[in-house]
Design a protein around this motif. Sequence first.
Motif, short mmCIF file in Angstrom:
data_model
loop_
_atom_site.label_atom_id
_atom_site.label_comp_id
_atom_site.label_asym_id
_atom_site.label_seq_id
_atom_site.Cartn_x
_atom_site.Cartn_y
_atom_site.Cartn_z
N PHE A 274 0.83 -1.10 0.08
CA PHE A 274 0.05 0.12 0.05
C PHE A 274 1.00 1.19 0.03
N LYS A 275 1.90 1.29 1.06
CA LYS A 275 2.74 2.30 1.01
C LYS A 275 3.56 2.87 -0.15
N VAL A 276 4.13 1.59 -0.87
CA VAL A 276 4.66 1.71 -2.15
C VAL A 276 3.83 2.27 -3.26
N ASN A 277 2.83 1.97 -3.27
CA ASN A 277 1.88 2.51 -4.31
C ASN A 277 1.35 3.79 -4.08
N VAL A 278 1.04 4.09 -2.93
CA VAL A 278 0.74 5.56 -2.58
C VAL A 278 1.86 6.72 -2.89
N GLU A 279 3.07 6.19 -2.39
CA GLU A 279 4.06 7.16 -2.63
C GLU A 279 4.38 7.31 -4.13
N LYS A 280 4.19 6.33 -5.17
CA LYS A 280 4.23 6.53 -6.42
C LYS A 280 3.31 7.75 -6.78
N ARG A 281 2.33 7.84 -6.15
CA ARG A 281 1.30 8.73 -6.64
C ARG A 281 1.29 10.17 -5.83
N GLY A 282 2.56 10.19 -5.28
CA GLY A 282 3.04 11.49 -4.69
C GLY A 282 2.30 11.80 -3.13
N TYR A 283 1.81 10.62 -2.34
CA TYR A 283 1.46 10.86 -1.02
C TYR A 283 2.41 10.24 -0.13
N ASP A 284 2.34 10.84 1.09
CA ASP A 284 2.95 9.99 2.41
C ASP A 284 2.20 9.67 3.19
N VAL A 285 2.67 8.66 4.01
CA VAL A 285 1.82 8.02 5.00
C VAL A 285 2.10 8.08 6.49
N THR A 286 1.18 8.25 7.21
CA THR A 286 1.11 8.79 8.89
C THR A 286 0.39 7.41 9.69
N PHE A 287 0.99 6.97 10.41
CA PHE A 287 0.30 5.80 11.28
C PHE A 287 -0.80 6.57 12.37
N ILE A 288 -1.94 6.34 12.33
CA ILE A 288 -2.87 6.92 13.41
C ILE A 288 -3.04 6.26 14.71
N ASN A 289 -2.99 7.02 15.91
CA ASN A 289 -2.89 6.42 16.91
C ASN A 289 -3.93 7.35 17.93
N HIS A 290 -3.63 6.76 19.42
CA HIS A 290 -4.55 7.74 20.31
C HIS A 290 -3.77 8.77 21.11
N HIS A 291 -2.64 9.06 20.52
CA HIS A 291 -1.75 10.04 21.29
C HIS A 291 -0.79 10.90 20.49
N ILE A 292 -1.03 12.17 20.77
CA ILE A 292 0.24 13.32 20.32
C ILE A 292 0.89 13.31 21.48
N GLY A 293 2.23 12.97 21.71
CA GLY A 293 2.91 13.16 23.05
C GLY A 293 2.09 12.48 23.95
N THR A 294 1.68 13.39 25.24
CA THR A 294 0.86 12.84 26.35
C THR A 294 -0.47 13.06 26.13
N ARG A 295 -0.81 13.85 24.91
CA ARG A 295 -2.27 14.09 25.11
C ARG A 295 -3.31 12.90 24.35
N ALA A 296 -4.17 12.67 24.99
CA ALA A 296 -4.97 11.50 24.31
C ALA A 296 -6.02 12.21 23.47
N MET A 297 -6.39 11.30 22.30
CA MET A 297 -7.35 11.98 21.31
C MET A 297 -7.77 10.54 20.63
N SER A 298 -8.97 10.89 20.06
CA SER A 298 -9.63 9.63 19.30
C SER A 298 -8.89 9.48 17.95
N TYR A 299 -9.11 8.17 17.13
CA TYR A 299 -8.70 8.15 16.01
C TYR A 299 -8.98 9.24 14.95
N TYR A 300 -10.24 9.71 15.07
CA TYR A 300 -10.49 10.65 14.26
C TYR A 300 -10.22 12.12 14.44
N GLU A 301 -9.86 12.45 15.73
CA GLU A 301 -9.16 13.64 16.24
C GLU A 301 -7.58 13.47 15.88
#
Length: 337
Positions: free
Chosen positions: A86-113
């Motif tokens: 998936f990553k190889v094919n989206v990168e060919k199209r000019g996109y980067d990939v970010t893994f979604i999780n529950h936190h930014i540092g110590t701040r909790a957030m939902s997947y949507y947030e």
Amino acid sequence: MVSMKDIALKCGVSVATVSKALNGYSDIGDETRSQIKQAAAELGYFPNSAARALKTNRTYNIGVLFVDEARSGLTHEYFASVLDNFKVNVEKRGYDVTFINHHIGTRAMSYYEHCRYRGVDGVVIACVNFDEPEVVELINSDIPVVTIDHIFNNRTAIISDNIAGMRDLVTYIHSMGHRKIAYIHGADSSVTRDRVTSFYRTMEELQIEIPESYVQEGIYHDTESAASRTRELLALKSRPTCIIYPDDFACIGGINEIKEQGLHIPDDISVVGYDGLHFTQVLEPKLTTLKQDTYLLGKEAADHLISLIERPKTTLITRAVVKGKLLSGNSVSRLSH
């Protein structure tokens, strides 16, 4: 930092012409386009992502949500291969990939947030608890989503053909003379339901009755669970001659248990995996398994998600089914009746 203005000066054209050439507009001559692209490469030009985001209203960043039950992360060979493709094919199209999780540092957030925080253009979801409220929130949001191996009516799904895959496995085992076939399946999911239904249906078509004790629930990608269920099957008064496992990795647990009991594969009992991971073909004996097409699964997910992002008004919500391939191996003996 090299700008479009630098390229325009080198080529003796306007900045607007450079922009059109680099962004694929058709009203630029081939010779001019080639000259501009060559100059851009020579000067080491890279487009400014912030400027591109302002112009296109896209960040060219795609989210990946992947949390498997066994918490194995990207050591999960099957999904690691799907997501790498998936990553190889989206990168060919000019996109980067970010893994979604529950936190930014110590701040909790939902997947949507988290998706909103990172400004992703779309999300691919694989191997999560799809009933989890935060996953459902993301599924029902305004963000383009593609799921892998799970079906929602309102989202595009990329599905391995588990029904045909299980049918091919059972039919092959039957052709080798086996009638006492056990199945250790994974925890409840749409994948499991398809495989279990196909198992029962194929056995019915082959006119084989299945003792309830022959069908056991295990855990995907878990050797200990597979070993425990194998122990129970081997202890039966009329034990099976062949055991199907939920996946290749779990099958290793079954193989270890069989060997610990002093039995040999396939002479004393036959085993079958699922996924077709590379290591299964260097085992001794080589494992009989159903190879899933992880390249095509990843590519289909990339193509469908980018289509939803770039052409939302004309892209249909659909279900793409990817067929697998039986690898016969040497772990199933031929029985005579």
